[in-house]
Scaffold this active site. Structure first.
Site, short mmCIF file in Angstrom:
data_model
loop_
_atom_site.label_atom_id
_atom_site.label_comp_id
_atom_site.label_asym_id
_atom_site.label_seq_id
_atom_site.Cartn_x
_atom_site.Cartn_y
_atom_site.Cartn_z
N LEU A 13 -1.78 -7.69 17.60
CA LEU A 13 -2.87 -6.71 17.55
C LEU A 13 -4.21 -7.43 17.44
O LEU A 13 -4.30 -8.53 16.88
CB LEU A 13 -2.68 -5.78 16.34
CG LEU A 13 -1.41 -4.92 16.36
CD1 LEU A 13 -1.27 -4.17 15.05
CD2 LEU A 13 -1.43 -3.95 17.53
N ASP A 39 2.61 -4.00 0.03
CA ASP A 39 2.03 -5.33 -0.12
C ASP A 39 0.62 -5.31 0.48
O ASP A 39 0.26 -6.15 1.30
CB ASP A 39 2.90 -6.38 0.58
CG ASP A 39 2.48 -7.81 0.24
OD1 ASP A 39 1.74 -8.00 -0.75
OD2 ASP A 39 2.88 -8.74 0.96
#
Length: 268
Positions: free
Chosen positions: A82, A178
């Site tokens: 990405l 996370d």
């Protein structure tokens, strides 16, 4: 060609043209792989690639930007790359909207179908209807184990009173699990993807506390996310304590001051 790249290429029925180390992955190896047919993918090792693939799928199903999973196996995960310009400062508002959308996906109880791990530290996700008990047993006490007698004693004392501090049954929101700033990719002032999830269902405030561990979310983030429940400031150090304990457990004494600071603010 590395073994990691070769295993990933087999999973997607391709041949490796180029493979090189890719920045990131403090607990796993990451490589950028280009195939002879022109496809490009990031390839990761990890404690449980197939579990991570299911977590990435859950993020995308929730309408949150996350890498596409091309393939996963027992030792390797192949995902799409990405765009990332490192511009989180301009994307805080969009991250607030993304996180609100993520937390809008609800579960029936706390936990997750898969157990997981951060490196050598196991993360048990056994289902529970009691949030303070889940957070005490499967997060704080587990991460404190082996960090030293004083920290273990103080965490144990905190867990003995956790039912007085945390809500017993907050709405079980889908968590990234996370969510520190390094796991947020941005491009052009928007979030392009959340990466490296450790998903489970729990109190959405914990993602926000973790995000604040190494960054300072702006007013735009909180305005976009929406109002937090009363008492969130008092709960924040308790929720930030878990990732701090994980860092102390995995990366050593440099994080002891952070852990002790959260314990002190929490009153222990």
């Amino acid at each position: 060609m590395t073994d990691l790249a070769g295993r990933a290429a087999e999973l997607v029925a391709g041949k490796v043209a180029e493979a090189r180390h890719f920045a990131g992955g403090s607990l796993s190896s990451v490589e950028l792989v280009r195939l002879t047919d022109g496809r490009e993918m990031l390839v990761k090792s990890g404690p449980s690639p197939e579990a991570e693939a299911r977590m990435l799928g859950a993020l995308r199903k929730a309408g949150v930007p996350a890498p596409q999973v091309f393939a996963s196996g027992a030792e390797v995960l192949a995902i799409g790359r990405l765009p990332d310009d490192g511009g989180l400062a301009a994307a805080w508002g969009d991250l607030g909207r993304v996180l609100r959308r993520l937390h809008g996906t609800k579960g029936e109880s706390y936990g997750w179908p898969d157990d997981y791990a951060f490196g050598r530290l196991p993360i048990v996700n056994r289902s529970s209807d009691d949030w303070p008990a889940f957070y005490a047993e499967h997060r704080l006490l587990a991460a404190a184990r082996g960090t030293g007698a004083d920290v273990e004693r103080r965490v144990d004392a905190l867990c003995g009173r956790l039912a007085e501090i945390l809500p017993r049954r907050p709405s079980p929101a889908l968590l990234h699990g996370d969510l520190w700033s390094g796991n947020v990719l941005t491009s052009g002032g928007r979030v392009s993807g959340l990466i490296d999830p450790a998903c489970y269902f729990g109190d959405g405030e914990i993602d926000i506390a973790m995000l604040s561990l190494f960054a300072r979310p702006s007013r735009a983030f909180f305005e976009a996310y929406g109002a937090l429940p009363d008492g969130h400031r008092e709960r924040a150090p308790v929720y930030a304590l878990w990732p701090a304990l994980v860092h102390l457990n995995l990366f050593g004494a440099g994080y002891r001051g952070m852990v002790e600071g959260f314990l002190r603010v929490a009153g222990f």
